[in-house]
Design an enzyme around this catalytic site. Structure first.
Site, PDB file in Angstrom:
ATOM      1  N   SER A  73      17.455  -1.806 -33.281  1.00 42.27           N
ATOM      2  CA  SER A  73      18.763  -2.478 -33.201  1.00 42.27           C
ATOM      3  C   SER A  73      19.826  -1.527 -32.657  1.00 42.27           C
ATOM      4  CB  SER A  73      19.190  -2.941 -34.592  1.00 42.27           C
ATOM      5  OG  SER A  73      18.353  -3.964 -35.054  1.00 42.27           O
ATOM      6  N   GLY A 133      14.511 -10.857 -28.524  1.00 42.39           N
ATOM      7  CA  GLY A 133      15.571 -11.786 -28.908  1.00 42.39           C
ATOM      8  C   GLY A 133      16.913 -11.074 -29.025  1.00 42.39           C
ATOM      9  N   ARG A 158      12.220 -19.357 -28.165  1.00 42.43           N
ATOM     10  CA  ARG A 158      13.106 -19.103 -29.326  1.00 42.43           C
ATOM     11  C   ARG A 158      14.470 -19.786 -29.150  1.00 42.43           C
ATOM     12  NH1 ARG A 158      12.542 -12.945 -31.044  1.00 42.43           N
ATOM     13  NH2 ARG A 158      13.756 -13.729 -32.816  1.00 42.43           N
ATOM     14  N   GLN A 180      22.390 -11.141 -34.780  1.00 47.71           N
ATOM     15  CA  GLN A 180      22.398 -11.324 -33.326  1.00 47.71           C
ATOM     16  C   GLN A 180      23.510 -12.274 -32.921  1.00 47.71           C
ATOM     17  OE1 GLN A 180      18.395 -12.474 -32.291  1.00 47.71           O
ATOM     18  NE2 GLN A 180      17.577 -10.442 -32.747  1.00 47.71           N
ATOM     19  N   ASP A 221      13.388  -8.409 -41.332  1.00 46.18           N
ATOM     20  CA  ASP A 221      12.230  -8.063 -40.501  1.00 46.18           C
ATOM     21  C   ASP A 221      11.058  -7.520 -41.315  1.00 46.18           C
ATOM     22  OD1 ASP A 221      13.469  -8.889 -38.193  1.00 46.18           O
ATOM     23  OD2 ASP A 221      14.226  -6.892 -37.687  1.00 46.18           O
ATOM     24  N   LYS A 250      11.028 -16.189 -35.495  1.00 45.77           N
ATOM     25  CA  LYS A 250      11.004 -14.787 -35.045  1.00 45.77           C
ATOM     26  C   LYS A 250      10.020 -14.656 -33.875  1.00 45.77           C
ATOM     27  CE  LYS A 250      14.083 -13.129 -37.850  1.00 45.77           C
ATOM     28  NZ  LYS A 250      15.375 -12.702 -37.282  1.00 45.77           N
ATOM     29  N   ARG A 288       6.314 -16.414 -38.420  1.00 41.64           N
ATOM     30  CA  ARG A 288       5.707 -15.364 -39.250  1.00 41.64           C
ATOM     31  C   ARG A 288       5.115 -15.907 -40.541  1.00 41.64           C
ATOM     32  NH1 ARG A 288       9.828 -10.314 -37.835  1.00 41.64           N
ATOM     33  NH2 ARG A 288       8.633  -9.739 -35.973  1.00 41.64           N
TER      34      ARG A 288
HETATM   35  C1  S3P Z   1      18.522  -7.957 -35.125  1.00 42.17           C
HETATM   36  C2  S3P Z   1      18.827  -8.978 -35.976  1.00 42.17           C
HETATM   37  C3  S3P Z   1      17.808  -9.775 -36.680  1.00 42.17           C
HETATM   38  C4  S3P Z   1      16.430  -9.104 -36.644  1.00 42.17           C
HETATM   39  C5  S3P Z   1      16.105  -8.560 -35.294  1.00 42.17           C
HETATM   40  C6  S3P Z   1      17.124  -7.534 -34.863  1.00 42.17           C
HETATM   41  C7  S3P Z   1      19.609  -7.229 -34.449  1.00 42.17           C
HETATM   42  O1  S3P Z   1      17.706 -11.037 -36.049  1.00 42.17           O
HETATM   43  O2  S3P Z   1      15.452 -10.019 -37.056  1.00 42.17           O
HETATM   44  O3  S3P Z   1      14.823  -7.940 -35.299  1.00 42.17           O
HETATM   45  O4  S3P Z   1      19.362  -6.147 -33.889  1.00 42.17           O
HETATM   46  O5  S3P Z   1      20.757  -7.727 -34.483  1.00 42.17           O
HETATM   47  P1  S3P Z   1      18.628 -12.289 -36.482  1.00 42.17           P
HETATM   48  O6  S3P Z   1      20.024 -11.980 -36.152  1.00 42.17           O
HETATM   49  O7  S3P Z   1      18.103 -13.441 -35.664  1.00 42.17           O
HETATM   50  O8  S3P Z   1      18.367 -12.469 -37.964  1.00 42.17           O
END
Ligand code: S3P
Length: 432
Positions: A22, A94, A122, A169, A315, A342, A346
């Site tokens: 991240s 994503g 997604r 995100q 995660d 995801k 999952r």
């Molecule tokens: C992330 C947010 C999470 C996480 C992803 C990384 C990020 O997703 O599952 O692996 O870096 O902001 P979501 O915002 O969809 O929960």
């Protein structure tokens, strides 16, 4: 590629894991739109973050990698990105797609974002809705999935957005678009999600206000390039923690891991199951807390956990399902509907994988009940999902026979060198 895992015991060890995914994505994106140079140390050299770096290069940003984990970004400033020659391919990520959509919604040129088969399935409506309210125009496929066609030349205005799902995100996409919007942009979240975007913006001299569950920034602020040190990824360390907990007498120290409190739900949940996990040598990398994590083999028991921990461990459920499967008693997981969208579904992928290894699992719409037991040998599939592959590999180390895990190429998206890392501390994981 497939992994063949033979029952094996982890030995006492001191190890590190690759950089946080991240934070690495954000370092490249924010470094690119900063004024001046940024130097990123400890960057995650994995497919997802490399896709982000390539996308920023295609937008005219000079990005050099003097070593595998050092990145130098010549920031072009908030308004210096250039139209790309073609579509931007964000692979499996994503995070890359949703954050880039926020960053690109307020540019003077149009862009198209695509991904691989998993990413192209997604949901993107969750970012299109708030960005459209800000004045952006984004087209998706008819079912709200990529590719994203983002129009250029539109003026954005700040909004307040009440997020219906807890998603870092989505929050980050709105905040990044907010940099280009007139006035104030704020986001409130139904549950606490990772706050790396807010912390990094502040470390690049952007004023971001956070109070209880609302984050606010004023548009037009240009980030200033800086040195960004990336801690080890707690999500990757989780697989080593899991392997250690399950392995008789093991004692492993994972050094220099990010322990931002918006990420440490996994430690709380595992401790609630009886895990011996201690944080040592607490320190900071810029605005991000870091520690060494000492894990000792533990007798795990099934336990209920606080639903407020879900978004702080989002995660880590592949590893937590495997922990529950190896624990004494029953664990009921709920509130996990997000896991179905995801990198794979999952819940379905883990229920299938665990059942093939002899574990009794009852799937529900938003979770599962896992009855602890012993893993048999068998053949499982990762469902193209890096974290499912790594969690099942750790299960294989304590199974009664060999476990073959099909389709593990995606491990390189978040944990390049995973196999070598776990093999180096005694896990018999080979390429089959
Ligand atoms: C992330 C947010 C999470 C996480 C992803 C990384 C990020 O997703 O599952 O692996 O870096 O902001 P979501 O915002 O969809 O929960």
């Amino acid at each position: 590629m497939d992994f063949l895992v033979t029952p094996s015991r982890l030995r006492d060890a001191v190890i590190t894991v690759p950089g946080d995914k991240s934070i690495s994505h954000r370092a490249v994106m924010l470094g690119a739109v900063s004024r001046g140079r940024s130097e990123v140390r400890g960057f995650l050299n994995g497919d997802d973050c490399l896709a982000t770096a390539d996308a920023m290069r295609a937008l005219g940003v000079e990005i050099r990698m003097p070593s595998a984990t050092d990145v130098v970004i010549e920031g072009v400033g908030l308004h210096g990105l250039q139209p790309p020659a073609g579509d931007l391919d964000l692979g499996n990520s994503g995070t890359a797609m949703r954050l880039m959509a926020g960053l690109l919604a307020g540019q003077r040129f149009a862009t198209t974002l695509r991904g691989d088969e998993s990413l192209n399935g997604r949901p993107m409506g969750r970012i299109v809705t708030p960005l459209t309210r800000m004045g952006a125009a984004i087209e998706t496929d008819c079912d709200g999935t990529p590719p994203l066609q983002i129009a250029g030349g539109l003026a954005l205005r700040g909004i307040h957005y009440d997020m219906p799902v807890a998603s870092a995100q989505v929050k980050s996409a709105v905040l990044l678009a907010g940099l280009y919007a007139s006035g104030e942009t704020s986001v409130s979240e139904p549950a606490v999600t990772r706050d790396h975007t807010e912390r990094m913006l502040r470390s690049l001299d952007v004023t971001v206000a956070s109070s209880a569950s609302v984050v606010t920034l004023t548009g037009g602020q240009e980030p200033r390039g800086a040195v960004i040190e990336v801690p080890g990824d707690l999500s990757s360390a989780t697989f080593l923690m899991l392997g250690t907990l399950l392995s008789q007498d093991a004692d492993v120290l994972v050094k220099t891991v990010g322990v931002n409190p918006t990420r440490t739900g996994v430690i709380d949940i595992l401790r609630g199951m009886g895990a011996d996990i201690r944080l040592e040598n607490a320190r900071r990398f810029g605005d991000e807390p870091v520690a060494d994590i000492r894990v000792r083999a533990s007798r795990l028991r099934g336990a209920a956990f606080d639903p407020a921990l879900v978004s702080l461990a989002i995660d880590e459920f592949p590893a937590l399902f495997v922990a529950a499967a190896a624990a004494e008693g029953t664990t009921t997981f709920s509130g996990l509907a997000e896991l179905r969208v995801k990198e794979s579904d999952r819940i379905a992928a883990l229920a299938d994988g665990l059942r093939r290894l002899g574990i009794s699992v009852a799937e529900t719409a938003d979770g599962a009940t896992v009855h602890g037991g012993r893993f048999t040998g068998g053949e499982v599939d990762s469902s193209h999902d890096h974290r499912v592959a790594m969690a099942l590999a750790m299960a294989g180390t304590v199974a009664d026979g060999e476990v073959l895990i099909r389709d593990v190429d995606n491990v390189a998206t978040s944990f390049p060198g995973f196999r070598e890392c776990v093999a180096g501390i005694g896990a018999d994981v080979r390429l089959a």
